[in-house]
Design a protein around this motif. Structure first.
Motif, PDB file in Angstrom:
ATOM      1  N   VAL A  51      10.765  24.626  -5.306  1.00 44.09           N
ATOM      2  CA  VAL A  51      11.216  23.671  -6.316  1.00 44.09           C
ATOM      3  C   VAL A  51      10.891  22.244  -5.865  1.00 44.09           C
ATOM      4  N   ASP A  52      11.177  21.923  -4.609  1.00 42.39           N
ATOM      5  CA  ASP A  52      10.908  20.579  -4.090  1.00 42.39           C
ATOM      6  C   ASP A  52       9.417  20.245  -4.136  1.00 42.39           C
ATOM      7  N   ASP A  53       8.575  21.260  -3.952  1.00 46.20           N
ATOM      8  CA  ASP A  53       7.128  21.040  -3.964  1.00 46.20           C
ATOM      9  C   ASP A  53       6.558  21.025  -5.386  1.00 46.20           C
ATOM     10  N   GLY A  54       7.415  21.231  -6.378  1.00 52.55           N
ATOM     11  CA  GLY A  54       6.976  21.171  -7.767  1.00 52.55           C
ATOM     12  C   GLY A  54       6.249  22.404  -8.262  1.00 52.55           C
ATOM     13  N   LEU A  55       6.311  23.493  -7.509  1.00 47.76           N
ATOM     14  CA  LEU A  55       5.621  24.714  -7.930  1.00 47.76           C
ATOM     15  C   LEU A  55       6.431  25.507  -8.942  1.00 47.76           C
ATOM     16  N   VAL A  56       7.744  25.484  -8.805  1.00 47.85           N
ATOM     17  CA  VAL A  56       8.602  26.197  -9.747  1.00 47.85           C
ATOM     18  C   VAL A  56       9.785  25.318 -10.108  1.00 47.85           C
ATOM     19  N   ARG A  57      10.415  25.627 -11.202  1.00 45.49           N
ATOM     20  CA  ARG A  57      11.691  25.023 -11.558  1.00 45.49           C
ATOM     21  C   ARG A  57      12.510  26.065 -12.328  1.00 45.49           C
ATOM     22  N   ILE A  58      13.806  25.910 -12.254  1.00 44.77           N
ATOM     23  CA  ILE A  58      14.713  26.857 -12.900  1.00 44.77           C
ATOM     24  C   ILE A  58      15.464  26.124 -13.996  1.00 44.77           C
ATOM     25  N   GLU A  59      15.383  26.665 -15.207  1.00 45.37           N
ATOM     26  CA  GLU A  59      16.036  26.067 -16.364  1.00 45.37           C
ATOM     27  C   GLU A  59      16.890  27.127 -17.044  1.00 45.37           C
ATOM     28  N   ARG A  60      18.195  27.045 -16.802  1.00 45.66           N
ATOM     29  CA  ARG A  60      19.137  28.018 -17.341  1.00 45.66           C
ATOM     30  C   ARG A  60      18.696  29.429 -16.968  1.00 45.66           C
ATOM     31  N   ASP A  61      18.306  30.244 -17.952  1.00 45.16           N
ATOM     32  CA  ASP A  61      17.954  31.627 -17.670  1.00 45.16           C
ATOM     33  C   ASP A  61      16.450  31.830 -17.642  1.00 45.16           C
ATOM     34  N   ARG A  62      15.706  30.781 -17.294  1.00 46.73           N
ATOM     35  CA  ARG A  62      14.256  30.888 -17.196  1.00 46.73           C
ATOM     36  C   ARG A  62      13.778  30.291 -15.871  1.00 46.73           C
ATOM     37  N   LEU A  63      12.719  30.884 -15.340  1.00 42.36           N
ATOM     38  CA  LEU A  63      12.059  30.335 -14.169  1.00 42.36           C
ATOM     39  C   LEU A  63      10.656  29.929 -14.597  1.00 42.36           C
ATOM     40  N   ILE A  64      10.329  28.656 -14.397  1.00 38.09           N
ATOM     41  CA  ILE A  64       9.055  28.099 -14.847  1.00 38.09           C
ATOM     42  C   ILE A  64       8.151  27.910 -13.642  1.00 38.09           C
ATOM     43  N   ILE A  65       6.975  28.488 -13.688  1.00 39.68           N
ATOM     44  CA  ILE A  65       5.984  28.312 -12.628  1.00 39.68           C
ATOM     45  C   ILE A  65       4.955  27.313 -13.136  1.00 39.68           C
ATOM     46  N   GLY A  66       4.922  26.147 -12.480  1.00 36.72           N
ATOM     47  CA  GLY A  66       4.056  25.078 -12.944  1.00 36.72           C
ATOM     48  C   GLY A  66       2.637  25.164 -12.418  1.00 36.72           C
ATOM     49  N   ASP A  67       2.443  25.773 -11.241  1.00 37.41           N
ATOM     50  CA  ASP A  67       1.111  25.853 -10.635  1.00 37.41           C
ATOM     51  C   ASP A  67       0.937  27.241 -10.047  1.00 37.41           C
TER      52      ASP A  67
END
Length: 231
Positions: free
Chosen positions: A205-221
């Motif tokens: 998360v700190d490296d900006g590769l993933v983020r968690i939004e409620r019941d979803r996990l977002i993979i940015g790269d």
């Protein structure tokens, strides 16, 4: 028959049944039984007799190997359209793992005798079952490879990358995964502790590769996440 053709819709979305003709699907639907489970409720235990095929309708299911100390290893996570319980039907042995609802879940079950009768009558169903078993064997082989040759950080990155590849990217290039899992679930998927997985996930998360939004996990790269899995 289930109300409003609900079972027919789920069968068409399942890789096991989607090559069958509508006449076959309607007959299967007539024999389906709907079951509902609460979050964390056991669908069947390891060692229970296998008396039905299960198709996930809504929600999600984890297939786990429990230990005598109360720990568990998650060997598969299943989404709508996925099927499970087929091995016990084919060899008449008890279930080799436990199935648990990850969230409020609905399944459709087909009795063993009906399933075996259909296998003998429908080449498309038989071929789909063989393909599904091959996919599962390849997935388990990959899981063993990860456990033996990757450290925990690599296993985490690889597991998230594999889930993302199954889902596919949206037009922005991100991958948005339904995420009903706890960090304990994620630890059980990759053979780690909850505390270690929490630390490693926070680093992603700190490296900006993933983020968690409620019941979803977002993979940015996804590309960078896959590279980290190979280090």
């Amino acid at each position: 028959m289930l109300p409003n053709g609900q079972g027919l819709t789920q069968l068409r979305s399942s890789p096991l049944f989607n090559q069958c003709g509508d006449d076959v699907l309607r007959e299967v639907e007539r024999r389906l039984r709907r079951r509902q489970f609460r979050r964390g409720e056991v669908i069947f235990h390891q060692g229970d007799p296998g008396d039905a095929l299960h198709v996930v309708g809504t929600g999600s299911v984890k297939i786990v190997l429990p230990s005598s100390e109360g720990d568990e290893a998650i060997i598969a996570t299943l989404r709508p359209g996925d099927f499970f319980g087929e091995l016990a039907l084919l060899d008449s042995a008890p279930h080799s793992a436990t199935a648990v609802a990850v969230e409020p879940t609905e399944t459709f079950t087909l009795p063993r005798d009906v399933f075996l009768e259909l296998l003998g009558e429908q080449p498309a169903l038989r071929d789909a079952l063989l393909k599904g078993l091959a996919v599962e064997l390849r997935r388990l082989t990959g899981h063993v490879e990860e456990l033996h040759f990757l450290d925990l950080a690599g296993r985490l990155a690889m597991r998230l990358a594999r889930l993302a590849e199954e889902q596919g990217r949206d037009p922005s290039g991100e991958v948005s995964l339904d995420w009903p899992y706890t960090q304990s679930d994620l630890a059980a998927m990759i053979g780690g502790t909850r505390q270690s997985v929490n630390r490693l996930l926070s680093e992603l998360v700190d490296d900006g590769l993933v983020r968690i939004e409620r019941d979803r996990l977002i993979i940015g790269d996804l590309d960078e996440l896959a590279r980290r899995a190979e280090r």
